[in-house]
Write a protein that holds these residues in place. Sequence first.
Motif, PDB file in Angstrom:
ATOM      1  N   SER A 133       0.847  -1.195   0.000  1.00 60.25           N
ATOM      2  CA  SER A 133       0.000   0.000   0.000  1.00 60.25           C
ATOM      3  C   SER A 133       0.877   1.238   0.000  1.00 60.25           C
ATOM      4  CB  SER A 133      -0.940   0.011   1.215  1.00 60.25           C
ATOM      5  OG  SER A 133      -0.194   0.043   2.412  1.00 60.25           O
ATOM      6  N   ILE A 134       0.361   2.319  -0.570  1.00 55.35           N
ATOM      7  CA  ILE A 134       1.082   3.593  -0.635  1.00 55.35           C
ATOM      8  C   ILE A 134       0.136   4.705  -0.216  1.00 55.35           C
ATOM      9  CG2 ILE A 134       2.363   5.208  -2.098  1.00 55.35           C
ATOM     10  CD1 ILE A 134       3.004   2.873  -3.956  1.00 55.35           C
ATOM     11  N   GLU A 135       0.504   5.425   0.835  1.00 50.79           N
ATOM     12  CA  GLU A 135      -0.309   6.533   1.341  1.00 50.79           C
ATOM     13  C   GLU A 135       0.548   7.795   1.429  1.00 50.79           C
ATOM     14  OE1 GLU A 135      -3.507   6.817   2.360  1.00 50.79           O
ATOM     15  OE2 GLU A 135      -4.178   4.729   2.318  1.00 50.79           O
ATOM     16  N   GLY A 214      -7.415  -1.245  20.674  1.00 51.97           N
ATOM     17  CA  GLY A 214      -8.322  -1.526  19.564  1.00 51.97           C
ATOM     18  C   GLY A 214      -8.732  -0.268  18.821  1.00 51.97           C
ATOM     19  N   VAL A 215      -9.441  -0.449  17.706  1.00 51.61           N
ATOM     20  CA  VAL A 215      -9.892   0.680  16.882  1.00 51.61           C
ATOM     21  C   VAL A 215     -11.362   0.494  16.518  1.00 51.61           C
ATOM     22  CG1 VAL A 215      -7.621   1.203  15.900  1.00 51.61           C
ATOM     23  CG2 VAL A 215      -9.107  -0.484  14.775  1.00 51.61           C
ATOM     24  N   GLU A 216     -11.993   1.599  16.120  1.00 58.01           N
ATOM     25  CA  GLU A 216     -13.374   1.563  15.665  1.00 58.01           C
ATOM     26  C   GLU A 216     -13.432   1.812  14.164  1.00 58.01           C
ATOM     27  OE1 GLU A 216     -13.454   1.252  19.595  1.00 58.01           O
ATOM     28  OE2 GLU A 216     -12.615   3.089  18.711  1.00 58.01           O
ATOM     29  N   VAL A 217     -14.213   1.017  13.458  1.00 61.08           N
ATOM     30  CA  VAL A 217     -14.385   1.183  12.013  1.00 61.08           C
ATOM     31  C   VAL A 217     -15.867   1.121  11.678  1.00 61.08           C
ATOM     32  CG1 VAL A 217     -12.128   0.174  11.469  1.00 61.08           C
ATOM     33  CG2 VAL A 217     -14.165  -1.293  11.519  1.00 61.08           C
ATOM     34  N   ASP A 218     -16.203   1.604  10.495  1.00 64.31           N
ATOM     35  CA  ASP A 218     -17.578   1.543   9.997  1.00 64.31           C
ATOM     36  C   ASP A 218     -17.547   0.761   8.687  1.00 64.31           C
ATOM     37  OD1 ASP A 218     -20.218   1.861   9.449  1.00 64.31           O
ATOM     38  OD2 ASP A 218     -20.190   4.053   9.319  1.00 64.31           O
ATOM     39  N   LYS A 244      -6.697  -8.238   9.405  1.00 65.82           N
ATOM     40  CA  LYS A 244      -7.511  -8.970   8.433  1.00 65.82           C
ATOM     41  C   LYS A 244      -8.448  -8.016   7.694  1.00 65.82           C
ATOM     42  CE  LYS A 244      -7.478 -13.371  10.941  1.00 65.82           C
ATOM     43  NZ  LYS A 244      -8.293 -14.403  11.637  1.00 65.82           N
ATOM     44  N   TYR A 245      -9.043  -7.090   8.431  1.00 66.94           N
ATOM     45  CA  TYR A 245      -9.963  -6.114   7.843  1.00 66.94           C
ATOM     46  C   TYR A 245      -9.260  -5.277   6.770  1.00 66.94           C
ATOM     47  CZ  TYR A 245     -13.467  -2.325   7.767  1.00 66.94           C
ATOM     48  OH  TYR A 245     -14.414  -1.386   7.393  1.00 66.94           O
ATOM     49  N   GLN A 260      -8.198   0.080   0.145  1.00 64.68           N
ATOM     50  CA  GLN A 260      -7.554   1.326   0.544  1.00 64.68           C
ATOM     51  C   GLN A 260      -8.412   2.097   1.540  1.00 64.68           C
ATOM     52  OE1 GLN A 260      -6.720   3.546  -3.016  1.00 64.68           O
ATOM     53  NE2 GLN A 260      -5.397   1.953  -3.875  1.00 64.68           N
ATOM     54  N   LYS A 261      -9.728   2.122   1.300  1.00 70.12           N
ATOM     55  CA  LYS A 261     -10.623   2.840   2.195  1.00 70.12           C
ATOM     56  C   LYS A 261     -10.644   2.201   3.582  1.00 70.12           C
ATOM     57  CE  LYS A 261     -13.700   4.651  -1.392  1.00 70.12           C
ATOM     58  NZ  LYS A 261     -15.088   4.644  -1.945  1.00 70.12           N
ATOM     59  N   ARG A 262     -10.611   0.871   3.628  1.00 67.56           N
ATOM     60  CA  ARG A 262     -10.600   0.190   4.919  1.00 67.56           C
ATOM     61  C   ARG A 262      -9.287   0.438   5.652  1.00 67.56           C
ATOM     62  NH1 ARG A 262     -10.629  -4.757   3.273  1.00 67.56           N
ATOM     63  NH2 ARG A 262     -11.513  -4.549   1.194  1.00 67.56           N
ATOM     64  N   GLN A 263      -8.181   0.464   4.915  1.00 72.63           N
ATOM     65  CA  GLN A 263      -6.898   0.774   5.536  1.00 72.63           C
ATOM     66  C   GLN A 263      -6.893   2.195   6.093  1.00 72.63           C
ATOM     67  OE1 GLN A 263      -4.179  -0.043   2.322  1.00 72.63           O
ATOM     68  NE2 GLN A 263      -4.001  -2.216   2.832  1.00 72.63           N
ATOM     69  N   GLN A 264      -7.486   3.113   5.349  1.00 69.61           N
ATOM     70  CA  GLN A 264      -7.551   4.493   5.821  1.00 69.61           C
ATOM     71  C   GLN A 264      -8.421   4.625   7.064  1.00 69.61           C
ATOM     72  OE1 GLN A 264      -8.812   6.739   2.340  1.00 69.61           O
ATOM     73  NE2 GLN A 264      -6.705   7.289   1.858  1.00 69.61           N
ATOM     74  N   GLN A 265      -9.493   3.819   7.142  1.00 67.03           N
ATOM     75  CA  GLN A 265     -10.329   3.824   8.349  1.00 67.03           C
ATOM     76  C   GLN A 265      -9.500   3.462   9.575  1.00 67.03           C
ATOM     77  OE1 GLN A 265     -13.614   1.132   7.838  1.00 67.03           O
ATOM     78  NE2 GLN A 265     -14.959   2.685   6.989  1.00 67.03           N
ATOM     79  N   ILE A 266      -8.689   2.421   9.432  1.00 67.10           N
ATOM     80  CA  ILE A 266      -7.889   1.965  10.570  1.00 67.10           C
ATOM     81  C   ILE A 266      -6.847   3.013  10.944  1.00 67.10           C
ATOM     82  CG2 ILE A 266      -6.201   0.238  11.323  1.00 67.10           C
ATOM     83  CD1 ILE A 266      -7.743  -1.788   9.610  1.00 67.10           C
ATOM     84  N   LEU A 267      -6.166   3.578   9.963  1.00 67.83           N
ATOM     85  CA  LEU A 267      -5.152   4.597  10.238  1.00 67.83           C
ATOM     86  C   LEU A 267      -5.779   5.824  10.895  1.00 67.83           C
ATOM     87  CD1 LEU A 267      -2.985   4.392   6.981  1.00 67.83           C
ATOM     88  CD2 LEU A 267      -2.363   3.582   9.263  1.00 67.83           C
TER      89      LEU A 267
END
Length: 421
Positions: A133-135, A214-218, A244-245, A260-267
Amino acid sequence: MDNNDHRESREEYRKKLEKKIYENAHHNEPHEHHHRRPHLQGGGRPTPPPVPEKHHYHTPKWMKWLIWLLIVLVAAGGLYEYHKVHQMATGVFSNGDGKISKKLQKGEPVSVLAMGTDVGALDRGNKGGNTDSIELFTINPKTKRITMTSISRDTLVRVNTDDGADYVKINAAYSIGGPKQTVKQVSELLDVPIDYYAVINMGVLKKVVNSLGGVEVDNPFAFTYEGHHFKKGKQHLNGEQALKYSRMRYEDPNNDYGRQKRQQQILSSVIAKFKKSGSISSANKIMDAVGDGVKTNIPIDDIATLYGNYHSAMDNVSTYHFQGQNATIDGVSFQIASPKEINRISKLVRKQLGLKPVTVNNHETRMYKSQPNYDGYNNTDFILPGGASYNDPGSGNGSDTVSGGRSSSSRTRSSSFEDEY
């Protein structure tokens, strides 16, 4: 009374301590001030009582020593935590020269390219590979904003090598020339300056998330990946679940863009969590979790200044995506960046860095404009310029213009290192 029948309460102890402090502070005062009889003046009138003396409370020496001891212990604890952070940071940040960046001292906007790799994650080994991934991060303390822009790893770029021009996916730049080569390609693709880079082993994501509780995601849709079911909607994830998410790709209708969107949610959640509980202690937990899984060229001398002048930007995090178009080259799927999209993202990033927009003119825009039939929708065959071949350094004449009109789909390759990614 037997101590077993009556235990002194916290309130009783407090009152006793206050009484002891009071008696200790007043035991040397003259007693006559408290028991003086009225003095009669002529005419039998008593003289006015003397103005009561003000008794200044003097903190007992033992309490002063106790207070100072507590201050020293707290300071020592903080220094110890800072020492641990600094000690661990030496393995992550680059060696400094004792000088702090003038740009950071002034609090000017900076950019950081984050490259995620699968090294060490899910038993995939400890060496080699392309970036997963590249951000591109921009941090602007003046607008108090952080932006994250995802760049598809399948984006076609031209890389100049010792053997000549090579046409590859942008994620292969890392295997060709390391993080500096990836920085160079992203900077040239968007015509934006990049101040720093960070290479992140995706395997440490699990540890970092756990260190923050932990983290919260939608989650936009329900899916099951590697034995775990992720329901639709808001949910709390631990480190293993977050990893995994962030990895699921093929079940997502938006494929890599959805990932990419899911990775951004976690970050984004990690940043918010650290901002909320940010302290030397929490920073130490993150550094401990990171270990040797992160490498960056940010000088260690700049850490304190970077946090002090830029942490306010954590209050506002925005996410963007560099959207490519489908393409086929030598039988391999690519994402092609159109000049319109390149300029859209370039303008966005430059604005966050306080720079004026420019019209980007580079290898990628010239290749796109010279295509005879490619449109990214009905015709996805993309022809490399100058008769070049994909992942073949030095092939072609080095031109950015397509010649001959030969369709690349007629030429297939039996295997490719990049196809594994």
